[in-house]
Scaffold this motif. Structure first.
Motif, short mmCIF file in Angstrom:
data_model
loop_
_atom_site.label_atom_id
_atom_site.label_comp_id
_atom_site.label_asym_id
_atom_site.label_seq_id
_atom_site.Cartn_x
_atom_site.Cartn_y
_atom_site.Cartn_z
N ASP A 34 0.80 -1.22 0.00
CA ASP A 34 0.00 0.00 0.00
C ASP A 34 0.83 1.28 0.00
N PRO A 35 1.97 1.35 0.71
CA PRO A 35 2.75 2.59 0.67
C PRO A 35 3.22 2.97 -0.74
N ASP A 36 3.73 2.00 -1.50
CA ASP A 36 4.16 2.31 -2.86
C ASP A 36 2.97 2.61 -3.77
N ALA A 37 1.87 1.89 -3.57
CA ALA A 37 0.67 2.16 -4.37
C ALA A 37 0.20 3.59 -4.12
N LYS A 38 0.15 3.97 -2.87
CA LYS A 38 -0.29 5.33 -2.50
C LYS A 38 0.62 6.37 -3.16
N SER A 39 1.90 6.15 -3.08
CA SER A 39 2.87 7.08 -3.67
C SER A 39 2.66 7.23 -5.17
N VAL A 40 2.48 6.12 -5.86
CA VAL A 40 2.31 6.16 -7.32
C VAL A 40 0.98 6.84 -7.68
N PHE A 41 -0.11 6.46 -6.99
CA PHE A 41 -1.40 7.10 -7.26
C PHE A 41 -1.33 8.61 -7.02
N GLU A 42 -0.71 9.02 -5.92
CA GLU A 42 -0.64 10.45 -5.61
C GLU A 42 0.20 11.21 -6.64
N LYS A 43 1.31 10.63 -7.07
CA LYS A 43 2.13 11.28 -8.10
C LYS A 43 1.36 11.36 -9.42
N LEU A 44 0.71 10.27 -9.77
CA LEU A 44 -0.08 10.24 -11.00
C LEU A 44 -1.13 11.35 -11.00
N LEU A 45 -1.88 11.46 -9.91
CA LEU A 45 -2.95 12.46 -9.86
C LEU A 45 -2.42 13.88 -9.73
N ALA A 46 -1.23 14.04 -9.17
CA ALA A 46 -0.61 15.37 -9.13
C ALA A 46 -0.19 15.79 -10.54
N ASP A 47 0.33 14.83 -11.31
CA ASP A 47 0.79 15.13 -12.67
C ASP A 47 -0.35 15.16 -13.68
N ASN A 48 -1.37 14.35 -13.45
CA ASN A 48 -2.49 14.24 -14.39
C ASN A 48 -3.80 14.12 -13.60
N PRO A 49 -4.30 15.25 -13.09
CA PRO A 49 -5.52 15.20 -12.26
C PRO A 49 -6.75 14.72 -13.01
N TYR A 50 -6.69 14.60 -14.32
CA TYR A 50 -7.84 14.15 -15.10
C TYR A 50 -7.85 12.65 -15.36
N TYR A 51 -6.95 11.91 -14.72
CA TYR A 51 -6.94 10.46 -14.85
C TYR A 51 -7.94 9.91 -13.83
N VAL A 52 -9.20 9.97 -14.17
CA VAL A 52 -10.32 9.79 -13.25
C VAL A 52 -10.30 8.44 -12.53
N GLY A 53 -9.92 7.38 -13.19
CA GLY A 53 -9.98 6.05 -12.60
C GLY A 53 -9.12 5.88 -11.36
N SER A 54 -8.09 6.68 -11.23
CA SER A 54 -7.19 6.54 -10.09
C SER A 54 -7.79 7.07 -8.80
N TYR A 55 -8.75 7.96 -8.87
CA TYR A 55 -9.36 8.51 -7.66
C TYR A 55 -10.04 7.41 -6.85
N TYR A 56 -10.78 6.57 -7.52
CA TYR A 56 -11.49 5.49 -6.83
C TYR A 56 -10.50 4.58 -6.09
N HIS A 57 -9.46 4.17 -6.77
CA HIS A 57 -8.51 3.23 -6.18
C HIS A 57 -7.70 3.87 -5.05
N LEU A 58 -7.34 5.13 -5.20
CA LEU A 58 -6.62 5.81 -4.13
C LEU A 58 -7.52 5.97 -2.91
N ALA A 59 -8.77 6.34 -3.12
CA ALA A 59 -9.70 6.49 -2.00
C ALA A 59 -9.92 5.15 -1.28
#
Length: 103
Positions: A34-59
């Motif tokens: 989970d720590p690495d997953a969280k880090s990747v999801f957060e970086k992804l959404l910081a760089d591309n906030p319109y990648y909608v599918g990642s919000y569900y998984h990060l939440a």
């Protein structure tokens, strides 16, 4: 070579590929990292906030970690983005998970 290693190698060639970043984060989730997953999801959404599918998984990750306040923020942000993009299906999934959490 594991899927994580394969995706990591592909990301070396194209580090800004949102699809690959999302796939890597999901592989981390699947492996219980989970720590690495969280880090990747957060970086992804910081760089591309319109990648909608990642919000569900990060939440959902925040929910598993017992960080419901953070999960709620992520769901709300994801719903805002989905609405802005006209992504009704993504909006519905985010809203359903959000309402389940808060009620």
């Amino acid at each position: 070579m594991s899927r994580i290693e394969q995706i990591t190698e592909l990301l070396k060639e194209n580090p800004s590929d949102s699809f690959l970043q999302h796939a890597l984060a999901l592989e981390y989730v699947k492996s219980g990292n989970d720590p690495d997953a969280k880090s990747v999801f957060e970086k992804l959404l910081a760089d591309n906030p319109y990648y909608v599918g990642s919000y569900y998984h990060l939440a959902k990750l925040f929910e598993r970690l017992g960080q419901d306040d953070e999960a709620i923020k992520v769901y709300e942000r994801g719903m805002d983005i989905a609405k802005e993009l006209g992504e009704q299906h993504a909006y519905g999934e985010l809203k359903s998970a959000y309402e389940y959490l808060i009620y």
